[in-house]
Motif scaffolding. Sequence first.
Motif, PDB file in Angstrom:
ATOM      1  N   VAL A  21       0.852  -1.177   0.000  1.00 46.66           N
ATOM      2  CA  VAL A  21       0.000   0.000   0.000  1.00 46.66           C
ATOM      3  C   VAL A  21       0.892   1.233   0.000  1.00 46.66           C
ATOM      4  O   VAL A  21       2.077   1.162   0.297  1.00 46.66           O
ATOM      5  N   MET A  22       0.281   2.362  -0.313  1.00 46.38           N
ATOM      6  CA  MET A  22       1.012   3.614  -0.308  1.00 46.38           C
ATOM      7  C   MET A  22       0.062   4.691   0.181  1.00 46.38           C
ATOM      8  O   MET A  22      -1.122   4.683  -0.154  1.00 46.38           O
ATOM      9  N   GLY A  23       0.573   5.592   0.987  1.00 50.05           N
ATOM     10  CA  GLY A  23      -0.212   6.730   1.427  1.00 50.05           C
ATOM     11  C   GLY A  23       0.441   8.012   0.946  1.00 50.05           C
ATOM     12  O   GLY A  23       1.626   8.222   1.177  1.00 50.05           O
ATOM     13  N   LEU A  24      -0.299   8.845   0.258  1.00 49.96           N
ATOM     14  CA  LEU A  24       0.207  10.136  -0.210  1.00 49.96           C
ATOM     15  C   LEU A  24      -0.431  11.244   0.608  1.00 49.96           C
ATOM     16  O   LEU A  24      -1.651  11.271   0.788  1.00 49.96           O
ATOM     17  N   ALA A  25       0.392  12.138   1.121  1.00 47.11           N
ATOM     18  CA  ALA A  25      -0.104  13.267   1.906  1.00 47.11           C
ATOM     19  C   ALA A  25       0.998  14.321   1.951  1.00 47.11           C
ATOM     20  O   ALA A  25       2.155  14.044   1.631  1.00 47.11           O
ATOM     21  N   PRO A  26       0.643  15.534   2.376  1.00 40.08           N
ATOM     22  CA  PRO A  26       1.647  16.600   2.419  1.00 40.08           C
ATOM     23  C   PRO A  26       2.729  16.391   3.476  1.00 40.08           C
ATOM     24  O   PRO A  26       3.788  16.988   3.401  1.00 40.08           O
ATOM     25  N   TYR A  32       1.699   8.238   6.548  1.00 38.29           N
ATOM     26  CA  TYR A  32       1.757   6.977   7.286  1.00 38.29           C
ATOM     27  C   TYR A  32       0.357   6.550   7.732  1.00 38.29           C
ATOM     28  O   TYR A  32      -0.009   5.386   7.580  1.00 38.29           O
ATOM     29  N   LEU A  33      -0.416   7.493   8.265  1.00 32.20           N
ATOM     30  CA  LEU A  33      -1.789   7.156   8.675  1.00 32.20           C
ATOM     31  C   LEU A  33      -2.597   6.620   7.493  1.00 32.20           C
ATOM     32  O   LEU A  33      -3.327   5.637   7.630  1.00 32.20           O
ATOM     33  N   LYS A  34      -2.474   7.267   6.347  1.00 31.05           N
ATOM     34  CA  LYS A  34      -3.214   6.820   5.166  1.00 31.05           C
ATOM     35  C   LYS A  34      -2.759   5.430   4.730  1.00 31.05           C
ATOM     36  O   LYS A  34      -3.574   4.603   4.327  1.00 31.05           O
ATOM     37  N   SER A  35      -1.460   5.162   4.828  1.00 34.05           N
ATOM     38  CA  SER A  35      -0.968   3.838   4.442  1.00 34.05           C
ATOM     39  C   SER A  35      -1.517   2.773   5.382  1.00 34.05           C
ATOM     40  O   SER A  35      -1.833   1.660   4.948  1.00 34.05           O
ATOM     41  N   ALA A 161       3.186   7.599  13.262  1.00 37.85           N
ATOM     42  CA  ALA A 161       1.767   7.522  13.616  1.00 37.85           C
ATOM     43  C   ALA A 161       1.382   8.639  14.573  1.00 37.85           C
ATOM     44  O   ALA A 161       0.332   9.279  14.401  1.00 37.85           O
ATOM     45  N   VAL A 162       2.217   8.906  15.563  1.00 30.03           N
ATOM     46  CA  VAL A 162       1.915   9.977  16.516  1.00 30.03           C
ATOM     47  C   VAL A 162       1.919  11.328  15.800  1.00 30.03           C
ATOM     48  O   VAL A 162       1.044  12.175  16.051  1.00 30.03           O
ATOM     49  N   ASP A 163       2.858  11.543  14.887  1.00 27.59           N
ATOM     50  CA  ASP A 163       2.854  12.787  14.097  1.00 27.59           C
ATOM     51  C   ASP A 163       1.554  12.906  13.306  1.00 27.59           C
ATOM     52  O   ASP A 163       0.907  13.962  13.294  1.00 27.59           O
ATOM     53  N   GLY A 164       1.163  11.828  12.636  1.00 26.20           N
ATOM     54  CA  GLY A 164      -0.055  11.853  11.829  1.00 26.20           C
ATOM     55  C   GLY A 164      -1.302  12.052  12.669  1.00 26.20           C
ATOM     56  O   GLY A 164      -2.202  12.814  12.297  1.00 26.20           O
ATOM     57  N   LEU A 165      -1.371  11.381  13.819  1.00 27.33           N
ATOM     58  CA  LEU A 165      -2.525  11.549  14.703  1.00 27.33           C
ATOM     59  C   LEU A 165      -2.609  12.973  15.240  1.00 27.33           C
ATOM     60  O   LEU A 165      -3.701  13.532  15.367  1.00 27.33           O
ATOM     61  N   THR A 166      -1.457  13.563  15.546  1.00 29.08           N
ATOM     62  CA  THR A 166      -1.436  14.953  16.017  1.00 29.08           C
ATOM     63  C   THR A 166      -2.029  15.876  14.961  1.00 29.08           C
ATOM     64  O   THR A 166      -2.867  16.728  15.265  1.00 29.08           O
ATOM     65  N   GLU A 167      -1.625  15.692  13.712  1.00 29.01           N
ATOM     66  CA  GLU A 167      -2.168  16.505  12.619  1.00 29.01           C
ATOM     67  C   GLU A 167      -3.649  16.212  12.404  1.00 29.01           C
ATOM     68  O   GLU A 167      -4.449  17.131  12.233  1.00 29.01           O
ATOM     69  N   ARG A 168      -3.986  14.935  12.403  1.00 32.02           N
ATOM     70  CA  ARG A 168      -5.384  14.526  12.163  1.00 32.02           C
ATOM     71  C   ARG A 168      -6.314  15.107  13.208  1.00 32.02           C
ATOM     72  O   ARG A 168      -7.393  15.606  12.907  1.00 32.02           O
TER      73      ARG A 168
END
Length: 186
Positions: A21-26, A32-35, A161-168
């Motif tokens: 799988v691949m997750g694309l985001a800024p 990582y969350l998307k992946s 994951a923690v970085d992505g959750l913080t943004e999310r």
Amino acid sequence: FARFPGAEIVLSPEMKSTGEVMGLAPTPGLAYLKSQLAAGTSLPLPEPGRPAPTVLLSLCDADKPAGVAAAKRLAALGYALCATRGTATALWDAGLTPAACFRLGEGRPDALDLIRAGAVHWIVNTAGPGDDRLGDGLRIRAETLRCARAVTTLLQGFLAAVDGLTERLSGTLPPPLTLQELAAGH
């Protein structure tokens, strides 16, 4: 890995992937969350008016300093923390108050009991160099898959994951883009 009950899920030189799988985001965290979503692993999110999702941490010694810093961020985001004895001690020393569980075979409840009871929603279990591949970590990771819980096995994945959750959870998610829009540089 859910298709291969009991298989070791820690990255190694062996080929055992059942797909990619691949997750694309800024940002790397959101990618990582998307992946993880694309791979069928949905990390739990705190929701107002609902009990906090519980993260069970079992970190190898080398991962504890960075893992403890990430755990502080998770606690600030509204997650409840639980940890195996050594990791719990590192968290307590850092001023956090995780629930602690026994090592496997040393008392109850242990990590397997918590996973089976649905008391934990995300398991972060990292293995250090020389860790016994047939020991507690393997049993924890196998039970995590059997009970269909989110699992992270590498410190780098936990930090992303923690970085992505913080943004999310900050609500600053960019709108989805089509592949054509991405290719055009939007």
